[in-house]
Design a protein around this motif. Structure first.
Motif, PDB file in Angstrom:
ATOM      1  N   GLY A   1       0.714  -1.418  -0.044  1.00  0.00           N
ATOM      2  CA  GLY A   1       0.030  -0.005  -0.182  1.00  0.00           C
ATOM      3  C   GLY A   1       0.857   1.181   0.070  1.00  0.00           C
ATOM      4  O   GLY A   1       1.996   1.346   0.550  1.00  0.00           O
TER       5      GLY A   1
ATOM      6  N   TRP B   1       6.494   9.662  11.993  1.00  0.00           N
ATOM      7  CA  TRP B   1       6.377  11.132  12.961  1.00  0.00           C
ATOM      8  C   TRP B   1       6.914  10.754  14.481  1.00  0.00           C
ATOM      9  O   TRP B   1       7.547  11.794  14.730  1.00  0.00           O
TER      10      TRP B   1
ATOM     11  N   ASP C   1       1.019  13.919   0.634  1.00  0.00           N
ATOM     12  CA  ASP C   1       1.886  14.371  -0.430  1.00  0.00           C
ATOM     13  C   ASP C   1       1.360  14.390  -1.756  1.00  0.00           C
ATOM     14  O   ASP C   1       1.990  15.322  -2.337  1.00  0.00           O
TER      15      ASP C   1
ATOM     16  N   TYR D   1      -4.386  -4.230   6.706  1.00  0.00           N
ATOM     17  CA  TYR D   1      -3.167  -3.371   6.709  1.00  0.00           C
ATOM     18  C   TYR D   1      -2.116  -4.255   6.654  1.00  0.00           C
ATOM     19  O   TYR D   1      -1.800  -5.015   7.734  1.00  0.00           O
TER      20      TYR D   1
ATOM     21  N   ASP E   1      10.674  10.423  14.460  1.00  0.00           N
ATOM     22  CA  ASP E   1      11.242  11.709  14.118  1.00  0.00           C
ATOM     23  C   ASP E   1      11.013  12.626  15.331  1.00  0.00           C
ATOM     24  O   ASP E   1      11.803  13.434  15.546  1.00  0.00           O
TER      25      ASP E   1
HETATM   26  N1  EPU Z   1       6.854  11.863   8.703  1.00  0.00           N
HETATM   27  C1  EPU Z   1       7.693  12.558   9.675  1.00  0.00           C
HETATM   28  N2  EPU Z   1       8.999  12.224   9.621  1.00  0.00           N
HETATM   29  C2  EPU Z   1       9.589  11.330   8.827  1.00  0.00           C
HETATM   30  C3  EPU Z   1       8.635  11.109   7.854  1.00  0.00           C
HETATM   31  C4  EPU Z   1       7.443  11.274   7.750  1.00  0.00           C
HETATM   32  O1  EPU Z   1       7.258  13.281  10.619  1.00  0.00           O
HETATM   33  O2  EPU Z   1      10.741  11.258   9.046  1.00  0.00           O
HETATM   34  C5  EPU Z   1       5.320  12.487   8.652  1.00  0.00           C
HETATM   35  C6  EPU Z   1       4.992  13.337   7.750  1.00  0.00           C
HETATM   36  O3  EPU Z   1       4.147  14.155   8.385  1.00  0.00           O
HETATM   37  C7  EPU Z   1       4.409  12.558   6.547  1.00  0.00           C
HETATM   38  C8  EPU Z   1       3.684  11.530   7.473  1.00  0.00           C
HETATM   39  O4  EPU Z   1       4.682  11.253   8.664  1.00  0.00           O
HETATM   40  O5  EPU Z   1       3.624  13.219   5.918  1.00  0.00           O
HETATM   41  C9  EPU Z   1       3.524  10.146   6.651  1.00  0.00           C
HETATM   42  O6  EPU Z   1       4.748  10.005   5.943  1.00  0.00           O
HETATM   43  P1  EPU Z   1       4.682   8.798   4.676  1.00  0.00           P
HETATM   44  O7  EPU Z   1       3.996   9.498   3.769  1.00  0.00           O
HETATM   45  O8  EPU Z   1       6.069   8.528   4.349  1.00  0.00           O
HETATM   46  O9  EPU Z   1       4.020   7.523   4.985  1.00  0.00           O
HETATM   47  P2  EPU Z   1       4.356   6.514   6.099  1.00  0.00           P
HETATM   48  O10 EPU Z   1       3.292   6.066   6.904  1.00  0.00           O
HETATM   49  O11 EPU Z   1       5.473   6.557   6.990  1.00  0.00           O
HETATM   50  C10 EPU Z   1       3.637   4.384   4.586  1.00  0.00           C
HETATM   51  C11 EPU Z   1       4.147   3.353   4.202  1.00  0.00           C
HETATM   52  C12 EPU Z   1       5.141   3.468   2.804  1.00  0.00           C
HETATM   53  C13 EPU Z   1       4.696   4.147   1.793  1.00  0.00           C
HETATM   54  C14 EPU Z   1       3.930   5.751   2.345  1.00  0.00           C
HETATM   55  C15 EPU Z   1       3.442   6.337   1.518  1.00  0.00           C
HETATM   56  C16 EPU Z   1       3.935   1.810   6.148  1.00  0.00           C
HETATM   57  C17 EPU Z   1       4.951   0.913   6.925  1.00  0.00           C
HETATM   58  N3  EPU Z   1       4.840   2.430   5.210  1.00  0.00           N
HETATM   59  O12 EPU Z   1       4.674   5.091   5.228  1.00  0.00           O
HETATM   60  O13 EPU Z   1       5.505   2.062   2.345  1.00  0.00           O
HETATM   61  O14 EPU Z   1       5.339   4.563   0.742  1.00  0.00           O
HETATM   62  O15 EPU Z   1       3.248   5.215   3.609  1.00  0.00           O
HETATM   63  O16 EPU Z   1       1.948   6.140   1.312  1.00  0.00           O
HETATM   64  O17 EPU Z   1       2.862   1.569   5.899  1.00  0.00           O
HETATM   65  C18 EPU Z   1       7.059   0.473   2.576  1.00  0.00           C
HETATM   66  O18 EPU Z   1       5.950  -0.317   3.038  1.00  0.00           O
HETATM   67  O19 EPU Z   1       8.074  -0.012   2.535  1.00  0.00           O
HETATM   68  C19 EPU Z   1       6.792   1.683   2.420  1.00  0.00           C
HETATM   69  C20 EPU Z   1       7.832   2.511   1.877  1.00  0.00           C
END
Ligand code: EPU
Length: 387
Positions: free
Chosen positions: A168, A322, A236, A203, A325
């Motif tokens: 996803g 988040w 994003d 999920y 971080d």
């Molecule tokens: N954010 C931070 N710090 C960070 C990174 C992100 O504060 O270092 C915050 C930002 O506000 C950002 C939010 O967290 O908008 C969400 O970050 P992101 O969009 O990167 O999504 P994620 O929940 O961290 C999930 C998936 C990713 C996928 C992204 C985009 C999981 C475990 N991971 O990451 O999947 O690319 O959403 O939809 O669900 C993967 O599975 O290997 C993977 C990369």
């Protein structure tokens, strides 16, 4: 079928870490797959199915069993269903495959190998062999003007691995597009065709993950739309198109086209996630935790900006990146040759020479810090292989 011994597994994974596989083979059709499983069974060895190696961490001692590299691939074969059954739109993508009997998946196109496409009104059923590269497959579907997989562009790995962890990204989950998964049930040694419901998707989870080792996927059938709608609701993606509008490069009123959404996803991923050619990594190392509402509200009281998304069952999925971080302050935190990525704290990256032990040590430390700060017990998303 050629079974080799003592094959280094590190180069076959994107972490580029880990020891050898005691036995190794590539299977290119279902008969070879059966042969491989029998080989392992006769020797009482465990087996492991390898796709693109992009979501696993192989232990430093390697894998003491048979590694089956999935190589069921294909050429494009287009076929129209002559007498399509009447379709229940609500059930599409969530239930029985809209095949007429006799033309169903029972006639596996992948005995020849292939990507098979059948058209039923506005719906297009595309079946792909498990060994197909996911990104190439997504590119094919978008080039054909089919909606459904564009937000899953540039995800590493193979078609056969996609349902296992229900990949996803950017507001899309592959489970929404899958109508059927063909797999070898290693308990009965029969090939099964599992409906979307039987796959038990949730999920980053499915029956293929929670009944580990039971099913080996050989083919996945997708139901895609010829005139669908793009999904640009994810923060994003919304921001990306907002910037284009401000620069006068996109219209404020018209929805972006399919290919434009794919381009956006590719640019967003490339800017946020590490280049797998440069770093050893498997993307997100942990899952985003799903916690009870009371727990979420308690944390939200302390950290008002904490992102959380309510789930069907009333629980909240919280953004671990988040937390790592902004609460734990570990973005870019390094321990020897292993670190959390400087632009995405959920991703672990490694330098050449890092070991699986190094990765687990960092992971343990992160797990501990999150537990102390938030009382959340985080879980790995990456799959552990061997010791
Ligand atoms: N954010 C931070 N710090 C960070 C990174 C992100 O504060 O270092 C915050 C930002 O506000 C950002 C939010 O967290 O908008 C969400 O970050 P992101 O969009 O990167 O999504 P994620 O929940 O961290 C999930 C998936 C990713 C996928 C992204 C985009 C999981 C475990 N991971 O990451 O999947 O690319 O959403 O939809 O669900 C993967 O599975 O290997 C993977 C990369």
């Amino acid at each position: 079928m050629n079974i080799r011994e003592n094959i280094p597994l590190a180069p076959l994974t994107t972490f580029r870490i880990g020891g050898p596989g005691r036995f190794f083979c590539v299977v290119t059709n279902e008969a070879e797959l059966v042969e491989a499983v029998i080989f392992a069974r006769e020797r009482e060895l465990p087996f492991f199915v390898l796709g693109g190696g992009s979501n696993i961490l192989v232990g430093d001692e390697g894998f003491d069993g048979l590694v089956i590299k999935m190589g069921i691939m294909g050429v494009n074969i287009h076929k129209k269903i002559k007498n399509p059954p009447s379709l229940n739109l609500a059930s599409l993508g969530l239930g029985t495959p809209p095949f007429s009997k006799g033309e169903s998946a029972a006639k596996s196109p992948f005995e020849k190998g292939g990507v098979e496409q059948s058209e039923v009104g506005d719906f297009t059923i595309i079946a792909a062999g498990a060994g197909e590269i996911w990104e190439d497959f997504v590119s094919t579907t978008v080039n054909q003007g089919l909606y459904g997989l564009e937000n899953l562009s540039l995800i590493p790995g193979t078609v056969g691995a996609a349902p296992v962890q229900n990949i996803g990204a950017y507001g899309a989950e592959v489970s929404k597009t899958i109508i059927l998964v063909r797999a070898l049930d290693t308990e009965t040694m029969k090939f099964m065709e599992l409906t979307n419901e039987q796959c038990q998707f949730s999920y980053r989870d499915s029956v293929f993950k929670n009944q580990k080792g039971r099913y080996i996927i050989t083919r996945v059938d997708f139901n895609l739309l010829k005139s669908g709608e793009v999904n640009i609701d994810y923060k994003d993606v919304r921001e990306y198109f907002g910037r284009l509008v401000l620069r006068g490069e996109a219209s404020l009123v018209a929805r972006p086209r399919l290919a434009e959404v794919r381009k956006a996803i590719i640019e967003i991923r490339t800017s946020k996630l590490p280049d797998m050619k440069k770093w050893g990594t498997a993307g997100s190392f942990f899952k985003n935790p799903v916690i009870p509402a009371t727990h979420f509200l308690r944390l939200k009281g302390k950290y008002p900006d904490l992102p959380g998304f309510v789930q069907k069952d009333g629980k909240y999925k919280v953004t671990l990146a988040w937390i790592l971080d902004k609460i734990c302050n570990v973005k870019g935190f390094a321990k020897g040759k292993v670190a959390t990525y400087g632009r995405q704290a959920l991703v672990i990256v490694t330098e050449p020479g890092a070991t699986a032990k190094d990765v687990y040590e960092l992971a343990r430390e992160l797990t501990e810090r999150v537990r102390i700060a938030t009382d959340i017990e985080i879980q790995m998303e990456v799959e552990k292989v061997g010791v």
